[in-house]
Design a protein around this motif. Structure first.
Motif, PDB file in Angstrom:
ATOM      1  N   LEU A  91      28.526  42.397  50.466  1.00  0.00           N
ATOM      2  CA  LEU A  91      29.042  43.713  50.082  1.00  0.00           C
ATOM      3  C   LEU A  91      29.946  43.523  48.864  1.00  0.00           C
ATOM      4  N   PRO A  92      30.031  44.524  47.987  1.00  0.00           N
ATOM      5  CA  PRO A  92      30.856  44.385  46.775  1.00  0.00           C
ATOM      6  C   PRO A  92      32.292  43.989  47.101  1.00  0.00           C
ATOM      7  N   ARG A  93      32.773  42.956  46.430  1.00  0.00           N
ATOM      8  CA  ARG A  93      34.122  42.458  46.678  1.00  0.00           C
ATOM      9  C   ARG A  93      35.180  43.386  46.076  1.00  0.00           C
ATOM     10  N   ARG A  94      36.271  43.532  46.786  1.00  0.00           N
ATOM     11  CA  ARG A  94      37.399  44.301  46.259  1.00  0.00           C
ATOM     12  C   ARG A  94      38.276  43.422  45.371  1.00  0.00           C
ATOM     13  N   THR A  95      38.502  42.205  45.815  1.00  0.00           N
ATOM     14  CA  THR A  95      39.293  41.253  45.036  1.00  0.00           C
ATOM     15  C   THR A  95      38.725  39.859  45.249  1.00  0.00           C
ATOM     16  N   ALA A  96      39.036  38.953  44.324  1.00  0.00           N
ATOM     17  CA  ALA A  96      38.623  37.565  44.468  1.00  0.00           C
ATOM     18  C   ALA A  96      39.661  36.675  43.807  1.00  0.00           C
ATOM     19  N   PHE A  97      40.090  35.648  44.527  1.00  0.00           N
ATOM     20  CA  PHE A  97      41.052  34.697  43.973  1.00  0.00           C
ATOM     21  C   PHE A  97      40.248  33.547  43.370  1.00  0.00           C
ATOM     22  N   VAL A  98      40.406  33.360  42.052  1.00  0.00           N
ATOM     23  CA  VAL A  98      39.553  32.427  41.307  1.00  0.00           C
ATOM     24  C   VAL A  98      40.401  31.423  40.531  1.00  0.00           C
ATOM     25  N   ARG A  99      39.956  30.164  40.539  1.00  0.00           N
ATOM     26  CA  ARG A  99      40.573  29.159  39.678  1.00  0.00           C
ATOM     27  C   ARG A  99      39.492  28.454  38.880  1.00  0.00           C
ATOM     28  N   SER A 100      39.895  27.759  37.813  1.00  0.00           N
ATOM     29  CA  SER A 100      38.954  26.983  37.010  1.00  0.00           C
ATOM     30  C   SER A 100      38.599  25.712  37.780  1.00  0.00           C
ATOM     31  N   THR A 101      37.312  25.350  37.790  1.00  0.00           N
ATOM     32  CA  THR A 101      36.892  24.179  38.542  1.00  0.00           C
ATOM     33  C   THR A 101      37.308  22.884  37.882  1.00  0.00           C
ATOM     34  N   SER A 102      37.290  22.846  36.561  1.00  0.00           N
ATOM     35  CA  SER A 102      37.618  21.624  35.837  1.00  0.00           C
ATOM     36  C   SER A 102      37.943  21.978  34.404  1.00  0.00           C
ATOM     37  N   SER A 103      38.836  21.192  33.802  1.00  0.00           N
ATOM     38  CA  SER A 103      39.201  21.445  32.415  1.00  0.00           C
ATOM     39  C   SER A 103      38.037  21.182  31.469  1.00  0.00           C
TER      40      SER A 103
END
Length: 380
Positions: A91-103
């Motif tokens: 279902l469409p996400r309301r929020t998502a906590f995202v970080r960069s996987t690698s520099s």
């Protein structure tokens, strides 16, 4: 919002009338709604009205790593009796906590979805690293909002996940005055963010935190050894997460939590515990950085030049504030560092930003060469 019976089995996990509306197209297909409580190597545990089921994610494996099934997702799964059972869609996400996987890569990693609160755990067993607190806050403020923004962080404090800084292991700071100073230091670093000292061992501060988190979805973030699993056990009221002792030499712990787990809280709401984060790479967090350092951006409005880098430009209001003792030098350096890092991450996937960076590098290079030539001219 339409009404929804509070007796619905999924309400304790965050199910509401809006999720029911989003799921409506899948009812005629015989699918059932559920929330992902754990993901493990292509399989996931999904809590449904009939209980927790094990489901395969084979049918929702996208090319885009930002759209993989994640703890916190609401999904449509095969009905009871299907063998095996599959997750058919997100279902469409309301929020998502995202970080960069690698520099070295431009991919983002989704750590948790559909969250209302971000609890940043900081251990008082070690000296406070205010720069790391600022980094976590920049990520928290940049949690992406809405299906159309899964590639872009654009969630403000007012409209999305609310960050909270929890100073764990407060029992290790016996002096109340010292503890008060530590709280003030973090409050200065995190303007507008609630800062709570908590002792899971003594139960101090837990009632305030539990009340703050009730009725929503919370994700726990922090380094390994920050006390996240101990805090999760204290909030849930039972030992649902394994806890390992930290090393006395540096206060660090082993990765007690190896997967992200969604747990129901007795006072309402759910909690997502995450593995300790060694690296906290920003992911398109320009908005988040701006909010964490809002006082710098306000001061910068008084700079003579709109593109002032706050280094040595004439008429720089930010440098003037530092020299007047109104703004800590450390705070400005942290601001610059996070802005540079975020710009670099964005440039990996945005051709326009990448071109602007190249032009800026050339301009600064030309300025540097001109300055050197001027010095040589004076020496002759």
């Amino acid at each position: 919002m339409a009404s929804l019976s509070s007796s619905h089995p999924l309400v304790p996990y965050g199910w509401d009338a809006d999720w029911e509306t989003a799921f409506a197209p899948y009812v005629d297909q015989g699918l059932v709604p559920g929330r992902v409580v754990r993901v493990d190597r292509g399989l996931c545990d999904v809590v449904t009205s009939a209980g927790t089921v094990r489901a395969d994610t084979e049918f929702v494996v996208p090319r885009d790593p930002m759209k993989v099934v994640c703890t916190g997702d609401w999904v449509a799964v095969d009905p009871e009796g299907s063998d095996p059972r599959y997750v058919r869609t997100l279902l469409p996400r309301r929020t998502a906590f995202v970080r960069s996987t690698s520099s070295k890569r431009s991919d983002g990693q989704v750590l948790a979805t559909n969250i209302d609160h971000v609890v940043i755990c900081v251990s008082l067993a070690l000296e406070l690293d205010l720069g790391r607190v600022e980094r976590f806050l920049a990520l928290a403020h940049a949690s992406s909002s809405g299906e159309a923004l899964l590639h872009k962080s654009a969630l403000s404090w007012e409209s999305g996940a609310q960050p909270v800084v929890v100073l764990t292991k407060a029992d290790l700071v016996p002096e109340a005055t010292t503890l008060s100073y530590l709280v003030q230091d973090v409050e200065t670093t995190a303007p507008g963010v609630q800062v709570l000292p908590v002792s899971s061992q003594r139960g101090e501060g837990l009632d305030v935190l539990a009340a703050l988190l009730s009725g929503g979805t919370t994700v726990l973030l922090g380094q390994s050894g920050a006390g996240k699993s101990t805090l999760a056990n204290a909030l849930v009221g039972e030992d649902v997460m394994t806890v390992h002792a930290t090393r006395d030499v540096d206060g660090k712990g082993r990765h007690t939590t190896t997967t992200r787990n969604l747990l129901a809280l007795p006072g309402g709401g759910v909690l997502i515990d995450t593995p300790g984060l060694r690296g906290v790479g920003l992911w398109d967090a320009g908005t988040g950085v701006g909010q964490v350092f809002s006082e710098i951006e306000e001061i910068a409005e008084g700079c003579r030049f709109d593109d002032c880098a706050h280094v040595a430009e004439p008429g720089c209001a930010v440098r003037a504030a530092v020299e007047a003792g109104e703004l800590p030098e450390r705070r400005l350096e942290s601001y610059r560092k996070l802005l540079r890092e975020n710009q670099w991450i964005v440039a990996k996937t945005d051709v326009r930003v990448r071109a602007e960076l190249r032009r800026e590098w050339k301009r600064k290079g030309a300025q540097g060469r001109a300055a050197m030539e001027a010095k040589r001219g004076r020496w002759r």
